[in-house]
Write a protein that holds these residues in place. Structure first.
Motif, short mmCIF file in Angstrom:
data_model
loop_
_atom_site.label_atom_id
_atom_site.label_comp_id
_atom_site.label_asym_id
_atom_site.label_seq_id
_atom_site.Cartn_x
_atom_site.Cartn_y
_atom_site.Cartn_z
N VAL A 201 0.86 -1.19 0.00
CA VAL A 201 0.00 0.00 0.00
C VAL A 201 0.88 1.23 0.00
CG1 VAL A 201 -1.69 1.28 1.39
CG2 VAL A 201 -1.81 -1.21 1.27
N GLU A 202 0.53 2.23 -0.77
CA GLU A 202 1.30 3.49 -0.73
C GLU A 202 0.75 4.36 0.39
OE1 GLU A 202 2.41 7.36 -3.27
OE2 GLU A 202 1.89 5.55 -4.40
N VAL A 203 1.54 4.54 1.45
CA VAL A 203 1.05 5.26 2.62
C VAL A 203 1.39 6.75 2.50
CG1 VAL A 203 1.19 5.47 5.12
CG2 VAL A 203 1.32 3.22 4.05
N LEU A 204 0.35 7.56 2.67
CA LEU A 204 0.52 9.01 2.64
C LEU A 204 0.28 9.47 4.08
CD1 LEU A 204 -1.81 9.16 -0.37
CD2 LEU A 204 0.59 9.77 -0.54
N ALA A 205 1.32 9.42 4.89
CA ALA A 205 1.12 9.62 6.33
C ALA A 205 1.17 11.09 6.70
CB ALA A 205 2.18 8.85 7.10
N ASP A 206 0.31 11.44 7.66
CA ASP A 206 0.32 12.77 8.26
C ASP A 206 0.32 13.90 7.23
OD1 ASP A 206 0.07 14.15 10.52
OD2 ASP A 206 2.22 14.34 10.90
N GLN A 207 -0.48 13.73 6.21
CA GLN A 207 -0.55 14.75 5.16
C GLN A 207 -1.93 15.37 5.18
OE1 GLN A 207 1.88 15.39 3.01
NE2 GLN A 207 3.03 13.53 2.55
N ARG A 208 -2.04 16.57 4.67
CA ARG A 208 -3.35 17.22 4.61
C ARG A 208 -3.88 17.16 3.18
NH1 ARG A 208 -4.86 16.61 9.02
NH2 ARG A 208 -3.54 17.26 10.70
N MET A 209 -5.14 16.88 3.06
CA MET A 209 -5.76 16.91 1.73
C MET A 209 -6.02 18.36 1.34
SD MET A 209 -8.31 15.59 -0.43
CE MET A 209 -9.72 14.79 0.15
N LYS A 210 -5.55 18.75 0.15
CA LYS A 210 -5.74 20.14 -0.26
C LYS A 210 -6.89 20.32 -1.24
CE LYS A 210 -1.23 21.82 0.84
NZ LYS A 210 0.12 21.93 0.32
N GLY A 211 -7.18 19.27 -1.98
CA GLY A 211 -8.30 19.40 -2.93
C GLY A 211 -8.47 18.16 -3.78
N ILE A 212 -9.67 18.03 -4.34
CA ILE A 212 -9.95 16.90 -5.24
C ILE A 212 -10.50 17.47 -6.54
CG2 ILE A 212 -11.29 14.80 -5.61
CD1 ILE A 212 -11.64 14.52 -2.60
N LYS A 213 -9.93 17.04 -7.67
CA LYS A 213 -10.48 17.44 -8.97
C LYS A 213 -11.06 16.20 -9.62
CE LYS A 213 -7.47 21.07 -10.50
NZ LYS A 213 -6.19 21.21 -11.17
N ARG A 214 -12.29 16.33 -10.08
CA ARG A 214 -12.89 15.21 -10.81
C ARG A 214 -12.52 15.39 -12.28
NH1 ARG A 214 -18.72 13.02 -9.51
NH2 ARG A 214 -18.58 11.15 -10.73
N LYS A 215 -11.71 14.48 -12.79
CA LYS A 215 -11.22 14.62 -14.18
C LYS A 215 -12.14 13.90 -15.16
CE LYS A 215 -7.35 16.14 -14.61
NZ LYS A 215 -6.91 17.55 -14.72
N GLY A 216 -12.94 13.01 -14.64
CA GLY A 216 -13.85 12.25 -15.50
C GLY A 216 -14.56 11.24 -14.62
N GLU A 217 -15.37 10.37 -15.26
CA GLU A 217 -16.05 9.36 -14.45
C GLU A 217 -15.01 8.40 -13.88
OE1 GLU A 217 -20.05 6.62 -14.74
OE2 GLU A 217 -19.04 7.25 -16.55
N ARG A 218 -15.03 8.18 -12.60
CA ARG A 218 -14.08 7.31 -11.89
C ARG A 218 -12.64 7.71 -12.17
NH1 ARG A 218 -17.93 4.04 -14.10
NH2 ARG A 218 -19.51 3.48 -12.60
N ASP A 219 -12.39 9.01 -12.15
CA ASP A 219 -11.04 9.52 -12.35
C ASP A 219 -10.87 10.79 -11.51
OD1 ASP A 219 -8.56 10.26 -13.23
OD2 ASP A 219 -9.16 10.71 -15.30
N TYR A 220 -10.14 10.66 -10.42
CA TYR A 220 -9.98 11.78 -9.48
C TYR A 220 -8.50 12.13 -9.33
CZ TYR A 220 -14.70 10.45 -8.18
OH TYR A 220 -16.02 10.15 -8.21
N GLU A 221 -8.22 13.43 -9.31
CA GLU A 221 -6.86 13.90 -9.04
C GLU A 221 -6.90 14.56 -7.67
OE1 GLU A 221 -4.29 15.74 -12.30
OE2 GLU A 221 -4.75 17.42 -10.92
N ILE A 222 -6.08 14.04 -6.78
CA ILE A 222 -6.16 14.52 -5.39
C ILE A 222 -4.83 15.12 -4.99
CG2 ILE A 222 -6.64 13.81 -3.00
CD1 ILE A 222 -7.84 11.28 -4.93
N GLN A 223 -4.92 16.32 -4.44
CA GLN A 223 -3.72 17.01 -3.97
C GLN A 223 -3.58 16.72 -2.48
OE1 GLN A 223 -2.07 18.89 -6.37
NE2 GLN A 223 -0.38 18.95 -4.89
#
Ligand SMILES: Cc1cc2nc3c(=O)[nH]c(=O)nc-3n(C[C@H](O)[C@H](O)[C@H](O)COP(=O)(O)OP(=O)(O)OC[C@H]3O[C@@H](n4cnc5c(N)ncnc54)[C@H](O)[C@@H]3O)c2cc1C
Length: 338
Positions: A201-223
């Motif tokens: 699993v790729e662990v993204l520890a102790d990070q804050r979510m800055k935003g989510i962009k919906r690029k298409g159906e079932r396609d999300y870009e997350i900062q």
């Protein structure tokens, strides 16, 4: 004398066991079991195994729906209680029907908790509480290669296991707000990150979510922090919280859940609350605890029913099993291995 009519709201492990116990203890009483979900009682803890395809849907159910009829329990599934009028001993269903009761057990469980800062993104995330939620997970997973898991509660670990077994790429964003019902501490955090990484699993520890962009159906870009992650699905797993909003204004004392004494009584004669929705007084602590977990729910459901028919059984909890998370005293019968 009018007929005894016991109503149980909720057909999870607590409500189901309350209704069955009432049947055994009060053979002549009329018993109604109401659930807003459209089927009989199932085992929520097996939902991740069903998502993984390890078990068939039938294995989820505690008993066939016909059993309720055989036990002379009237099951009203797919019906939601929207209000209580305790003065009149009545409850109101969402289709406006009014039901009168002589005794009531409220066992409405919890709902998924989303932390305040993430509420904006709620509609882009899937949670997992009900069988219908699990059905959505099954359908969606079949269409994506990668999933971002946000949270870190016990369900998230079981679902991650399921996703890995299905060959999905899993990114996992953990932070200290996400361990419910476990206590956050740096050792647990390190151990969980280590175990997840070991399993790919790729662990993204102790990070804050800055935003989510919906690029298409079932396609999300997350900062997330400085990283950008691209996935087909996002799951939110921040624990469960009692689902008692519909009781506001009923006169019941509400805090995190429905406040009850050690006998699960709400303070109203013949009205009990039990399972995950109850907040139970524990005299040794001079404080209330909430319950989390299947086995607790089964036992508490039985206890509420026994007391409704005139017994005085205490909701037992060993003091050492009650710990504090985010200011709330929790007693959990839940454990998990990852
Ligand atoms: C995916 C998942 C995995 C889990 N894994 C584990 C595990 O491994 N081990 C463990 O110990 N515990 C586990 N749990 C937790 C455990 O399932 C719960 O603690 C337990 O189900 C609580 O039982 P309950 O009867 O109090 O509430 P619930 O199971 O939440 O049942 C509540 C019932 O009330 C009904 N209801 C709610 N509101 C209304 C309303 N207004 N009108 C009518 N009906 C209503 C619901 O439809 C439902 O039937 C898991 C939970 C989930 C969701």
């Amino acid at each position: 004398m009018s007929e005894e009519h016991f109503i149980v709201i909720g057909n999870g492990p607590a409500g189901h066991n309350a209704a069955v116990t009432l049947r055994l203890e009060a053979p002549g009483a009329r018993i109604t079991l109401i659930s807003k979900e459209p089927h009989g009682c199932y085992r929520p803890h097996l939902l991740p195994n069903w998502i993984a395809g390890d078990i068939k849907e039938e294995a989820l159910y505690v008993c066939p729906v016909e059993n309720y009829k055989n036990m002379a329990i009237k099951l009203r599934s797919g019906q939601k209680v929207v209000a209580l009028n305790l003065g009149q001993s009545e409850l109101i269903l969402d289709h406006k029907e009014v039901l009168r009761f002589s005794g009531l057990v409220i066992a409405v469980g919890g709902k998924p908790r989303i932390p305040e800062p993430l509420l904006t993104f709620k509609d882009l995330m899937l949670t997992l509480k009900t069988l219908e939620d699990a059905r959505t997970w099954k359908d969606e997973i079949a269409r994506v290669d990668s999933v971002l898991m946000m949270g870190g509660d016990l369900t998230s670990l079981a679902v991650t296991k399921a996703l890995l077994s299905l060959g999905k790429k899993v990114h996992f964003m953990i932070n200290e707000d996400a361990f419910w019902p476990l206590r956050w501490n740096p050792v647990l955090f390190e151990e969980m990150s280590h175990r997840l990484s070991q399993k790919g699993v790729e662990v993204l520890a102790d990070q804050r979510m800055k935003g989510i962009k919906r690029k298409g159906e079932r396609d999300y870009e997350i900062q997330i922090g400085r990283q950008t992650v691209r996935v087909g699905m996002i799951g939110a797993f921040f624990g469960l919280t009692p689902d008692v909003r519909f009781l506001a204004g009923s006169g019941l004392r509400l805090d995190r859940g429905i406040l009850v004494d050690e006998y699960l009584n709400t303070g109203f004669k013949g009205v009990y609350a039990t399972g995950d929705c109850a907040q139970i007084y524990y005299p040794a602590l001079r404080d209330y605890w909430v319950s989390v977990g299947h086995d607790n729910a089964v036992e508490l459901g039985r206890t509420a029913a026994l007391n409704l028919v005139g017994n005085t059984v205490k909701a037992e909890a060993a003091g050492k099993c009650i710990f504090e998370v985010q200011g709330i005293k929790v007693n959990t019968s839940w454990w998990t291995e990852f």
